[in-house]
Design a protein around this motif. Structure first.
Motif, mmCIF file in Angstrom:
data_model
loop_
_atom_site.group_PDB
_atom_site.id
_atom_site.type_symbol
_atom_site.label_atom_id
_atom_site.label_comp_id
_atom_site.label_asym_id
_atom_site.label_seq_id
_atom_site.Cartn_x
_atom_site.Cartn_y
_atom_site.Cartn_z
ATOM 1 N N VAL A 94 16.220 -5.701 -12.093
ATOM 2 C CA VAL A 94 15.823 -4.856 -12.453
ATOM 3 C C VAL A 94 14.642 -4.905 -11.427
ATOM 4 O O VAL A 94 13.703 -5.809 -10.341
ATOM 5 C CB VAL A 94 14.690 -5.748 -13.359
ATOM 6 N N HIS A 95 14.535 -3.590 -10.627
ATOM 7 C CA HIS A 95 12.872 -3.590 -9.650
ATOM 8 C C HIS A 95 12.652 -2.065 -9.532
ATOM 9 O O HIS A 95 13.198 -0.923 -10.540
ATOM 10 C CB HIS A 95 14.174 -3.392 -8.657
ATOM 11 N N LYS A 96 11.963 -1.663 -8.908
ATOM 12 C CA LYS A 96 11.047 -0.745 -8.946
ATOM 13 C C LYS A 96 9.820 -0.264 -7.634
ATOM 14 O O LYS A 96 10.264 -1.381 -7.105
ATOM 15 C CB LYS A 96 9.441 -0.643 -10.094
ATOM 16 N N SER A 97 9.130 1.031 -8.021
ATOM 17 C CA SER A 97 8.079 0.940 -6.241
ATOM 18 C C SER A 97 6.957 1.808 -6.658
ATOM 19 O O SER A 97 7.423 2.831 -8.095
ATOM 20 C CB SER A 97 8.563 1.014 -5.280
ATOM 21 N N GLU A 98 6.057 1.913 -7.039
ATOM 22 C CA GLU A 98 4.702 1.682 -7.073
ATOM 23 C C GLU A 98 4.293 3.376 -6.064
ATOM 24 O O GLU A 98 5.222 3.523 -4.975
ATOM 25 C CB GLU A 98 3.821 1.391 -6.610
ATOM 26 N N LEU A 99 3.711 4.166 -6.581
ATOM 27 C CA LEU A 99 3.102 5.757 -5.496
ATOM 28 C C LEU A 99 2.490 5.783 -4.908
ATOM 29 O O LEU A 99 2.060 4.070 -4.636
ATOM 30 C CB LEU A 99 2.469 6.455 -6.953
ATOM 31 N N GLU B 75 0.810 -1.018 0.320
ATOM 32 C CA GLU B 75 -0.108 0.473 0.001
ATOM 33 C C GLU B 75 0.844 1.035 -0.150
ATOM 34 O O GLU B 75 0.399 1.821 -0.809
ATOM 35 C CB GLU B 75 -1.183 0.347 1.221
ATOM 36 N N ASN B 76 1.859 1.306 0.952
ATOM 37 C CA ASN B 76 2.553 2.468 0.497
ATOM 38 C C ASN B 76 3.868 2.482 0.609
ATOM 39 O O ASN B 76 4.632 3.496 0.430
ATOM 40 C CB ASN B 76 3.363 3.029 2.206
ATOM 41 N N GLY B 77 3.670 1.444 -0.876
ATOM 42 C CA GLY B 77 5.121 1.495 -1.854
ATOM 43 C C GLY B 77 6.295 0.545 -2.334
ATOM 44 O O GLY B 77 7.450 1.671 -2.013
ATOM 45 N N CYS B 78 6.513 -0.041 -1.456
ATOM 46 C CA CYS B 78 6.918 -1.563 -1.147
ATOM 47 C C CYS B 78 8.277 -1.421 -2.444
ATOM 48 O O CYS B 78 7.380 -1.715 -3.687
ATOM 49 C CB CYS B 78 6.661 -2.682 -0.299
ATOM 50 N N LEU B 79 9.515 -2.475 -2.142
ATOM 51 C CA LEU B 79 9.940 -2.683 -3.257
ATOM 52 C C LEU B 79 9.659 -3.911 -4.440
ATOM 53 O O LEU B 79 9.095 -4.737 -3.690
ATOM 54 C CB LEU B 79 11.077 -2.719 -3.137
ATOM 55 N N TRP B 80 10.035 -4.077 -5.596
ATOM 56 C CA TRP B 80 9.053 -4.636 -6.502
ATOM 57 C C TRP B 80 10.462 -5.236 -7.260
ATOM 58 O O TRP B 80 11.284 -4.463 -7.966
ATOM 59 C CB TRP B 80 8.228 -4.990 -7.490
#
Length: 283
Positions: free
Chosen positions: A237-242, A175-180
């Motif tokens: 490769v990694h990202k995080s959401e809003l 919900e608060n934008g953890c890493l993927w």
């Protein structure tokens, strides 16, 4: 270790104590309280390529932040004159890039005995700290970080010599934008680099090559509790959401390079300086 080599990242829960996390948070509150940012230096932090070139690429403030403590802001928090639309402590995106060198609390954490022991277990012989950042991921406005590899920004010859240490100072949730992450994606090299632009160019940095289109279904979320540490291979490769939740997702992160047999690219935006050569992780 075998899991880290297989996946390109490793989650280590309860690596730091709640007290250590709270000491970092309270230290950063003091730094933000004292923060004086000249309006022309109010750089919005972005990881979308065009915005990144525009905001950071045209800014000497970003390019010369490698040996300083500097402030970067979320999108949409400043009016056209560079004045804050919301309180400054709610508008900041990150503080970088030399907290590990200039602040006693972050220096102690970066060089803590457990971090050094972990470096030795990973087989690092001459690790040096190249940069550090405090990331706020503000509630409601903490921007997404698009899929990327750290080695795009911190390039070495050979590859595989950059390692990120990412410390959750609050619970990081979906919900608060953890890493993927895309597990195993650290074995394919890199296709894009951010380099210093030639003098006279309209931006200070430019991208060479292009980021492939990643399959969203390959990403897996990695929620982690306060005090947990995620080890991040430089090419995974990694990202995080809003962050659309009502809670922030503070983190402290730093990058280490194995200096033995490694050359740091002269084209990287970040360069060691006479004032701050990359310090050894081992003390």
């Amino acid at each position: 270790l075998s899991q880290f080599h297989r996946d390109g990242f490793l989650v280590l829960e309860q690596f730091f104590s709640a007290e250590e996390c709270d000491s970092m948070r309270s230290q950063i509150q003091g730094i933000v309280r004292e923060m004086e940012v000249p309006p022309h230096c109010r750089t919005e932090f972005s990881t979308r390529e065009e915005e990144q070139l525009q905001a950071q690429g045209s800014s000497d403030y970003f390019l010369t932040s490698g040996d300083k403590i500097r402030f970067f802001f979320e999108k949409g928090v400043l009016d056209e004159k560079g004045n804050f639309l919301i309180p400054k402590e709610k508008s900041i995106s990150k503080i970088g890039h030399a907290l590990h060198a200039h602040d006693p609390v972050f220096k102690q954490i970066t060089h803590s005995s457990k971090v050094q022991e972990l470096g030795r277990k990973l087989g690092l012989e001459r690790p040096v700290v190249v940069q550090s950042m405090y990331i706020f991921k503000q509630p409601g406005i903490g921007g997404e970080v698009t899929p990327h590899q750290d080695a795009t920004f911190l390039h070495t010859e050979p590859l595989g010599r950059i390692l990120g240490f990412w410390i959750a100072l609050e619970d990081a949730t979906q919900e608060n934008g953890c890493l993927w992450f895309i597990p195993g994606s650290h074995t394919n090299g890199i296709t894009r680099r951010m380099v210093r632009a030639a003098s006279g160019a309209s931006t200070c940095v430019e991208f060479v090559g292009s980021e492939p289109a990643y399959d969203d279904s390959q990403f897996i979320p990695q929620p982690i509790n306060k005090g947990g540490l995620i080890l991040i291979h430089g090419e995974v490769v990694h990202k995080s959401e809003l962050n659309s939740s009502e809670s922030s997702r503070h983190a402290f992160t730093f990058h280490v390079m194995e200096a033995k047999g490694t050359s740091w690219s002269k084209e990287n935006w970040l360069q060691p300086t006479p004032e701050l050569p990359f310090p050894s992780l081992y003390t």
